[in-house]
Design a protein around this motif. Structure first.
Motif, PDB file in Angstrom:
ATOM      1  N   THR A 109       0.836  -1.205   0.000  1.00 28.21           N
ATOM      2  CA  THR A 109       0.000   0.000   0.000  1.00 28.21           C
ATOM      3  C   THR A 109       0.865   1.246   0.000  1.00 28.21           C
ATOM      4  O   THR A 109       0.602   2.196  -0.754  1.00 28.21           O
ATOM      5  CB  THR A 109      -0.940   0.009   1.216  1.00 28.21           C
ATOM      6  N   LYS A 110       1.896   1.258   0.815  1.00 24.68           N
ATOM      7  CA  LYS A 110       2.798   2.414   0.858  1.00 24.68           C
ATOM      8  C   LYS A 110       3.431   2.662  -0.511  1.00 24.68           C
ATOM      9  O   LYS A 110       3.509   3.797  -0.983  1.00 24.68           O
ATOM     10  CB  LYS A 110       3.873   2.206   1.918  1.00 24.68           C
ATOM     11  N   LYS A 111       3.848   1.579  -1.153  1.00 24.85           N
ATOM     12  CA  LYS A 111       4.462   1.683  -2.481  1.00 24.85           C
ATOM     13  C   LYS A 111       3.442   2.203  -3.508  1.00 24.85           C
ATOM     14  O   LYS A 111       3.757   3.051  -4.337  1.00 24.85           O
ATOM     15  CB  LYS A 111       4.989   0.310  -2.902  1.00 24.85           C
ATOM     16  N   MET A 112       2.207   1.674  -3.433  1.00 27.13           N
ATOM     17  CA  MET A 112       1.147   2.091  -4.345  1.00 27.13           C
ATOM     18  C   MET A 112       0.842   3.578  -4.169  1.00 27.13           C
ATOM     19  O   MET A 112       0.715   4.311  -5.153  1.00 27.13           O
ATOM     20  CB  MET A 112      -0.104   1.251  -4.072  1.00 27.13           C
ATOM     21  N   LEU A 113       0.761   4.050  -2.926  1.00 20.52           N
ATOM     22  CA  LEU A 113       0.475   5.458  -2.656  1.00 20.52           C
ATOM     23  C   LEU A 113       1.610   6.357  -3.137  1.00 20.52           C
ATOM     24  O   LEU A 113       1.370   7.411  -3.741  1.00 20.52           O
ATOM     25  CB  LEU A 113       0.207   5.675  -1.166  1.00 20.52           C
TER      26      LEU A 113
ATOM     27  N   GLU B   6       1.269   9.135  -6.109  1.00 20.95           N
ATOM     28  CA  GLU B   6       1.603  10.542  -5.847  1.00 20.95           C
ATOM     29  C   GLU B   6       2.646  11.046  -6.843  1.00 20.95           C
ATOM     30  O   GLU B   6       2.521  12.139  -7.395  1.00 20.95           O
ATOM     31  CB  GLU B   6       2.098  10.710  -4.412  1.00 20.95           C
ATOM     32  N   LYS B   7       3.653  10.240  -7.094  1.00 25.85           N
ATOM     33  CA  LYS B   7       4.722  10.597  -8.043  1.00 25.85           C
ATOM     34  C   LYS B   7       4.154  10.831  -9.449  1.00 25.85           C
ATOM     35  O   LYS B   7       4.605  11.718 -10.165  1.00 25.85           O
ATOM     36  CB  LYS B   7       5.768   9.482  -8.071  1.00 25.85           C
ATOM     37  N   GLN B   8       3.154  10.026  -9.827  1.00 25.40           N
ATOM     38  CA  GLN B   8       2.551  10.132 -11.160  1.00 25.40           C
ATOM     39  C   GLN B   8       1.411  11.151 -11.224  1.00 25.40           C
ATOM     40  O   GLN B   8       0.793  11.320 -12.265  1.00 25.40           O
ATOM     41  CB  GLN B   8       2.030   8.762 -11.600  1.00 25.40           C
TER      42      GLN B   8
ATOM     43  N   LEU C 189      -5.957   7.154  -7.229  1.00 23.26           N
ATOM     44  CA  LEU C 189      -6.228   6.809  -5.839  1.00 23.26           C
ATOM     45  C   LEU C 189      -6.769   8.044  -5.141  1.00 23.26           C
ATOM     46  O   LEU C 189      -6.158   9.118  -5.209  1.00 23.26           O
ATOM     47  CB  LEU C 189      -4.957   6.338  -5.130  1.00 23.26           C
ATOM     48  N   VAL C 190      -7.902   7.903  -4.504  1.00 21.54           N
ATOM     49  CA  VAL C 190      -8.534   9.008  -3.802  1.00 21.54           C
ATOM     50  C   VAL C 190      -8.583   8.656  -2.322  1.00 21.54           C
ATOM     51  O   VAL C 190      -9.100   7.608  -1.948  1.00 21.54           O
ATOM     52  CB  VAL C 190      -9.967   9.270  -4.340  1.00 21.54           C
ATOM     53  N   LEU C 191      -8.038   9.537  -1.483  1.00 17.23           N
ATOM     54  CA  LEU C 191      -8.060   9.346  -0.038  1.00 17.23           C
ATOM     55  C   LEU C 191      -9.270  10.096   0.505  1.00 17.23           C
ATOM     56  O   LEU C 191      -9.397  11.307   0.326  1.00 17.23           O
ATOM     57  CB  LEU C 191      -6.773   9.880   0.587  1.00 17.23           C
TER      58      LEU C 191
END
Length: 106
Positions: free
Chosen positions: A35-39, A43-45, A71-73
């Motif tokens: 999850t951390k990697k996905m977030l 964010e980077k993209q 991804l929407v938080l």
């Protein structure tokens, strides 16, 4: 399965339900390395959105867009979002015969 519906994600955000891939409970998945990697990657993209930066994040919504998976938080829990989605689906499901539906006393 169900027709086009808008799902309120919090704040001024609403999403076409057909574009939603997954709704994850943030507290359950936030600690995982994946999850951390996905977030971080989102964010980077430029594909990570925070509905309300001041509010606690309670869910992550994965949505398909033309640019990729966004991804929407959200400050709304995954349970509440799923409940909204299902109640909207029941109220707006026109795939059944309305006359038969009314005969069942619903």
């Amino acid at each position: 399965m169900f027709g086009h519906m808008l799902l309120h994600l919090g704040g001024d955000w609403a999403a076409n339900s057909r574009r939603i891939v997954a709704i994850l409970e943030y507290g359950t998945v936030a600690g995982s390395r994946s999850t951390k990697k996905m977030l971080q990657l989102a964010e980077k993209q430029g594909l990570l959105e925070r509905i309300d930066g001041e509010a606690e994040t309670r869910s992550i919504i994965l949505m398909e867009t033309a640019r990729g998976t966004r991804l929407v938080l959200s400050p709304i829990s995954a349970t509440a979002l799923r409940g909204r989605l299902m109640s909207n689906a029941i109220m707006l499901d026109f795939s059944t015969n309305p006359a038969a539906y009314n005969r069942k006393g619903r």
